[in-house]
Design a protein around this motif. Sequence first.
Motif, PDB file in Angstrom:
ATOM      1  N   GLY A 127      92.790  74.579  90.216  1.00 55.54           N
ATOM      2  CA  GLY A 127      91.831  74.913  88.884  1.00 55.54           C
ATOM      3  C   GLY A 127      90.005  75.565  89.987  1.00 55.54           C
ATOM      4  O   GLY A 127      89.789  75.911  88.834  1.00 55.54           O
ATOM      5  N   ILE A 130      90.234  78.660  90.005  1.00 56.04           N
ATOM      6  CA  ILE A 130      90.177  80.196  88.822  1.00 56.04           C
ATOM      7  C   ILE A 130      88.505  79.619  88.677  1.00 56.04           C
ATOM      8  O   ILE A 130      88.129  80.536  88.144  1.00 56.04           O
ATOM      9  CB  ILE A 130      90.923  78.976  88.150  1.00 56.04           C
ATOM     10  CG1 ILE A 130      92.615  79.289  88.455  1.00 56.04           C
ATOM     11  CG2 ILE A 130      90.889  79.850  86.666  1.00 56.04           C
ATOM     12  CD1 ILE A 130      92.681  80.626  88.304  1.00 56.04           C
ATOM     13  N   PHE A 131      88.016  78.568  88.674  1.00 56.04           N
ATOM     14  CA  PHE A 131      87.388  78.095  89.087  1.00 56.04           C
ATOM     15  C   PHE A 131      85.571  79.442  89.320  1.00 56.04           C
ATOM     16  O   PHE A 131      84.562  79.348  88.429  1.00 56.04           O
ATOM     17  CB  PHE A 131      86.590  76.627  88.386  1.00 56.04           C
ATOM     18  CG  PHE A 131      84.787  76.219  88.789  1.00 56.04           C
ATOM     19  CD1 PHE A 131      84.495  75.978  87.607  1.00 56.04           C
ATOM     20  CD2 PHE A 131      84.317  76.477  89.652  1.00 56.04           C
ATOM     21  CE1 PHE A 131      83.028  75.663  86.889  1.00 56.04           C
ATOM     22  CE2 PHE A 131      82.764  75.913  89.172  1.00 56.04           C
ATOM     23  CZ  PHE A 131      82.249  75.733  87.813  1.00 56.04           C
ATOM     24  N   TRP A 134      87.199  82.677  88.521  1.00 57.34           N
ATOM     25  CA  TRP A 134      86.942  83.810  87.225  1.00 57.34           C
ATOM     26  C   TRP A 134      85.966  82.880  86.195  1.00 57.34           C
ATOM     27  O   TRP A 134      85.092  83.819  85.340  1.00 57.34           O
ATOM     28  CB  TRP A 134      88.550  83.080  86.253  1.00 57.34           C
ATOM     29  CG  TRP A 134      88.842  83.092  84.615  1.00 57.34           C
ATOM     30  CD1 TRP A 134      88.118  82.847  83.721  1.00 57.34           C
ATOM     31  CD2 TRP A 134      89.516  84.296  84.578  1.00 57.34           C
ATOM     32  NE1 TRP A 134      88.186  83.403  82.463  1.00 57.34           N
ATOM     33  CE2 TRP A 134      89.195  84.350  82.738  1.00 57.34           C
ATOM     34  CE3 TRP A 134      89.707  85.210  85.339  1.00 57.34           C
ATOM     35  CZ2 TRP A 134      90.033  85.535  81.806  1.00 57.34           C
ATOM     36  CZ3 TRP A 134      90.754  86.597  84.491  1.00 57.34           C
ATOM     37  CH2 TRP A 134      90.303  86.477  82.686  1.00 57.34           C
ATOM     38  N   ILE A 135      85.190  82.343  86.804  1.00 62.04           N
ATOM     39  CA  ILE A 135      84.308  81.816  85.921  1.00 62.04           C
ATOM     40  C   ILE A 135      82.980  81.612  86.262  1.00 62.04           C
ATOM     41  O   ILE A 135      82.337  82.273  85.361  1.00 62.04           O
ATOM     42  CB  ILE A 135      83.793  79.817  85.931  1.00 62.04           C
ATOM     43  CG1 ILE A 135      85.174  79.379  84.248  1.00 62.04           C
ATOM     44  CG2 ILE A 135      83.164  79.176  84.906  1.00 62.04           C
ATOM     45  CD1 ILE A 135      85.413  78.493  83.928  1.00 62.04           C
ATOM     46  N   PHE A 142      83.741  79.278  80.065  1.00 61.30           N
ATOM     47  CA  PHE A 142      85.475  78.178  79.695  1.00 61.30           C
ATOM     48  C   PHE A 142      86.330  78.394  78.805  1.00 61.30           C
ATOM     49  O   PHE A 142      85.358  78.834  78.062  1.00 61.30           O
ATOM     50  CB  PHE A 142      84.352  76.268  79.827  1.00 61.30           C
ATOM     51  CG  PHE A 142      83.943  76.184  80.894  1.00 61.30           C
ATOM     52  CD1 PHE A 142      84.381  75.891  81.997  1.00 61.30           C
ATOM     53  CD2 PHE A 142      82.843  75.609  80.987  1.00 61.30           C
ATOM     54  CE1 PHE A 142      84.022  75.314  83.120  1.00 61.30           C
ATOM     55  CE2 PHE A 142      81.773  75.284  81.926  1.00 61.30           C
ATOM     56  CZ  PHE A 142      82.895  74.926  83.064  1.00 61.30           C
ATOM     57  N   ALA A 146      91.348  80.551  80.923  1.00 53.92           N
ATOM     58  CA  ALA A 146      91.147  80.028  82.101  1.00 53.92           C
ATOM     59  C   ALA A 146      92.417  78.188  82.300  1.00 53.92           C
ATOM     60  O   ALA A 146      92.469  78.863  83.540  1.00 53.92           O
ATOM     61  CB  ALA A 146      89.088  79.594  82.457  1.00 53.92           C
ATOM     62  N   ALA A 150      95.310  78.497  85.579  1.00 50.69           N
ATOM     63  CA  ALA A 150      95.306  77.458  86.574  1.00 50.69           C
ATOM     64  C   ALA A 150      96.436  76.381  86.392  1.00 50.69           C
ATOM     65  O   ALA A 150      97.136  76.732  87.890  1.00 50.69           O
ATOM     66  CB  ALA A 150      93.940  76.281  86.521  1.00 50.69           C
ATOM     67  N   THR A 222      87.734  74.587  84.421  1.00 53.31           N
ATOM     68  CA  THR A 222      88.399  75.126  83.761  1.00 53.31           C
ATOM     69  C   THR A 222      88.132  75.183  82.158  1.00 53.31           C
ATOM     70  O   THR A 222      87.542  76.363  80.781  1.00 53.31           O
ATOM     71  CB  THR A 222      89.289  75.653  84.194  1.00 53.31           C
ATOM     72  OG1 THR A 222      90.518  74.941  83.770  1.00 53.31           O
ATOM     73  CG2 THR A 222      89.831  76.274  85.341  1.00 53.31           C
TER      74      THR A 222
END
Length: 291
Positions: A127, A130-131, A134-135, A142, A146, A150, A222
Amino acid sequence: MSAIQRISTGRRIKDRVVQGLVYLAFALAVVPLISVLWLVIQNGLARFDLEFLTHSMRGIGARDAGGGAYHAIIGTLEQVLLASVIAVPIGVLTAIYLVEYGTGGRLSRTISFFVDVMTGVPSIVAGLFIFAFWILFLGIPFSGFAGALALSILMMPTVVRSAEEMLRLVPNDLREASYALGVPKWRTILKVVLPTALTGIITGVMLAIARVAGETAPLLLTVFFTDSINNDPFNGPQMGLPLYVFDQAARPNDTAIDRAWAGALTLILIVMLLNLVARLIAWWRSPSRAR
């Protein structure tokens, strides 16, 4: 009593003792599972009704009765589906390479090493990755997708290892018979090896789905929270059943606790239903039935 009779009696006693220990170990493993299922069913049935399955929490206050988990059910189904679409093809293709093409090679050993490492990665790390990427780095908000990214990271090692073991169990005689008929290797894998190992591969996929379906930590980072229905996993926060259970269980009132138990029961039933569907598909596509 002769020596042979004494030896036979001793073996029977040992056999009974070992058999009793096996039954005891089975009971010790099953009792906690039955206890958890009974506890969830007993507490979850109080709010497991049509309203719970068809309504969201939009407009429901912290202490209000009513509301449901429809938005969370939609979110979980979409997130797990997207994670499976990402993880299953990559995992199966990786297993095919390890078994059929990369035997003993440096690249195959490297891939096996990283698969083993990924198997032990905590869900919160997936998590966080990806946070962060991706974020935070890419600036994408969010979303359910996403969360699916994860979850796919957590699914891949299980899919790879289970598919690899099933492919290794396929007898080499089947491959050699296909090669003797002049069938190319890729077609042999597609038409002979994969159908033979399909049942085991599907079982491994279901184990991976069962593992990630109840994950909360990656979704916290996410997917975020929402009380509204969001059918688009690529746009905006989207609820999931694990998040729903976590959110409701943290609220200090009995109505929320009842909703949390009902959400846990719903999650168990969804995993059981998916498992049943996968078993039916495996039976329908099994080579023995085709004959």
